[in-house]
Design a protein around this motif. Structure first.
Motif, PDB file in Angstrom:
ATOM      1  N   HIS A  29      43.815  36.642  40.828  1.00 17.63           N
ATOM      2  CA  HIS A  29      42.884  37.519  40.111  1.00 17.63           C
ATOM      3  C   HIS A  29      43.669  38.268  39.041  1.00 17.63           C
ATOM      4  O   HIS A  29      44.633  38.978  39.348  1.00 17.63           O
ATOM      5  CB  HIS A  29      42.234  38.514  41.073  1.00 17.63           C
ATOM      6  N   PRO A  33      50.567  34.892  40.202  1.00 16.85           N
ATOM      7  CA  PRO A  33      50.445  36.311  40.569  1.00 16.85           C
ATOM      8  C   PRO A  33      51.773  37.056  40.462  1.00 16.85           C
ATOM      9  O   PRO A  33      52.796  36.598  40.963  1.00 16.85           O
ATOM     10  CB  PRO A  33      49.948  36.260  42.014  1.00 16.85           C
ATOM     11  N   VAL A  74      41.967  46.410  42.797  1.00 18.62           N
ATOM     12  CA  VAL A  74      42.636  45.101  42.726  1.00 18.62           C
ATOM     13  C   VAL A  74      43.908  45.110  43.569  1.00 18.62           C
ATOM     14  O   VAL A  74      44.193  44.158  44.313  1.00 18.62           O
ATOM     15  CB  VAL A  74      42.961  44.757  41.253  1.00 18.62           C
ATOM     16  N   LEU A 116      36.218  40.285  43.935  1.00 20.33           N
ATOM     17  CA  LEU A 116      37.256  40.012  44.935  1.00 20.33           C
ATOM     18  C   LEU A 116      36.666  39.426  46.209  1.00 20.33           C
ATOM     19  O   LEU A 116      37.258  38.526  46.826  1.00 20.33           O
ATOM     20  CB  LEU A 116      38.035  41.297  45.238  1.00 20.33           C
ATOM     21  N   PHE A 122      47.199  38.964  42.852  1.00 21.78           N
ATOM     22  CA  PHE A 122      46.703  39.511  41.594  1.00 21.78           C
ATOM     23  C   PHE A 122      47.805  39.769  40.573  1.00 21.78           C
ATOM     24  O   PHE A 122      48.990  39.831  40.890  1.00 21.78           O
ATOM     25  CB  PHE A 122      45.984  40.841  41.855  1.00 21.78           C
TER      26      PHE A 122
END
Length: 257
Positions: free
Chosen positions: A91, A175, A117, A80, A124
């Motif tokens: 991510h 995301p 996360v 990250l 994410f």
């Protein structure tokens, strides 16, 4: 799109990288063999330069909660941090269905990974999947002798190839915080699929199923790892996977598709 795959040489990672290429994207494999170490952070900055998304399928083989937590916290923090510096916009973390109430052993590390996360600064998606069809064989190969003792585990296994495709779907969708869970098409028990795999491979070996004590053992036997309502179902059953080229039968020459 330039997509980095952390753990891109592993069981799922190689299918992720294949799916990325097949969809017309550029895949960047992050592995120690390629000069990138997510634990030390070595090589991450250069590898992520110009990258749009990262799919994290890194893994550690351990039953120690402390070791799992250390691995996933360290690797996720390093990823990250490097992603934020490189301007990565997405991510994706692969996690496991049904682990919310199994905060023990390996699953404790995965839950810590999810929390890291979620608390991070990079947009994410957490994508949970069931155990892979490859899981039983991995356990069998880690044991010696004519007897294999496996934990009583109720699961709904899915092909690693389908997990790889699913993760690329998740990247392309952008995301989302949490993607729908992915499970296999049929309820199974770990010891039973292990017996079927041994029989298919022509190996004479006895398999015993033992319920493990504590939170971890109770969680494995509870059925929570089969997922809940609303999950996406994979197409390939375990028995179909055994007959596919993805199953590496002992002593055979593996033909890649």
């Amino acid at each position: 799109m330039r997509i980095a795959v952390a753990g891109g040489t592993g069981t799922v990672g190689r299918y992720v990288a294949e799916a990325v290429h097949r969809r017309g994207h550029e895949a960047v494999v992050l592995s120690r063999a390629d000069g990138v170490d997510v634990i030390t952070g070595h090589g991450l900055a250069a590898a992520l330069d110009g990258t749009h998304a990262v799919i994290d399928v890194t893994n550690i083989v351990t039953l120690s909660a402390a070791a799992a937590r250390e691995f996933f916290e360290t690797s996720t923090t390093n990823l990250l941090r490097a992603e934020k510096a490189a301007g990565v916009g997405h991510h994706v973390a692969l996690s496991i269905v049904g682990i919310d109430r199994i905060n023990a052993s390996y699953y404790a590390g995965k839950l810590d990974q999810e929390r890291a996360v979620t608390a991070g600064e990079v947009p994410f998606t957490i994508a949970r999947a069931a155990q892979f069809h490859e899981f039983a064989g991995q356990l069998l190969s880690s044991m010696r002798g004519p007897l294999a003792i496996l934990p009583k585990t109720l699961m709904r296994p899915v092909a690693a190839r389908e997990v790889g495709e699913h993760l690329v779907d998740v990247v392309e969708a952008g995301p989302a915080g949490r993607a729908p869970d992915l499970v296999g098409p049929k309820d199974e028990e770990l010891a039973d699929v292990a017996r079927r795999q041994l029989r298919f491979d022509g190996i004479r070996r006895r398999v015993l199923s033992v319920r493990l004590p504590g939170t971890y053992g109770a969680g494995l036997a509870s059925g929570s790892l089969r997922g809940g309502p609303g999950a996406i179902e994979g197409r390939m059953t375990f028995d179909e996977w055994l007959r596919s080229d993805d199953h590496r039968r002992p002593g055979s020459i593996h033909r890649r598709q």
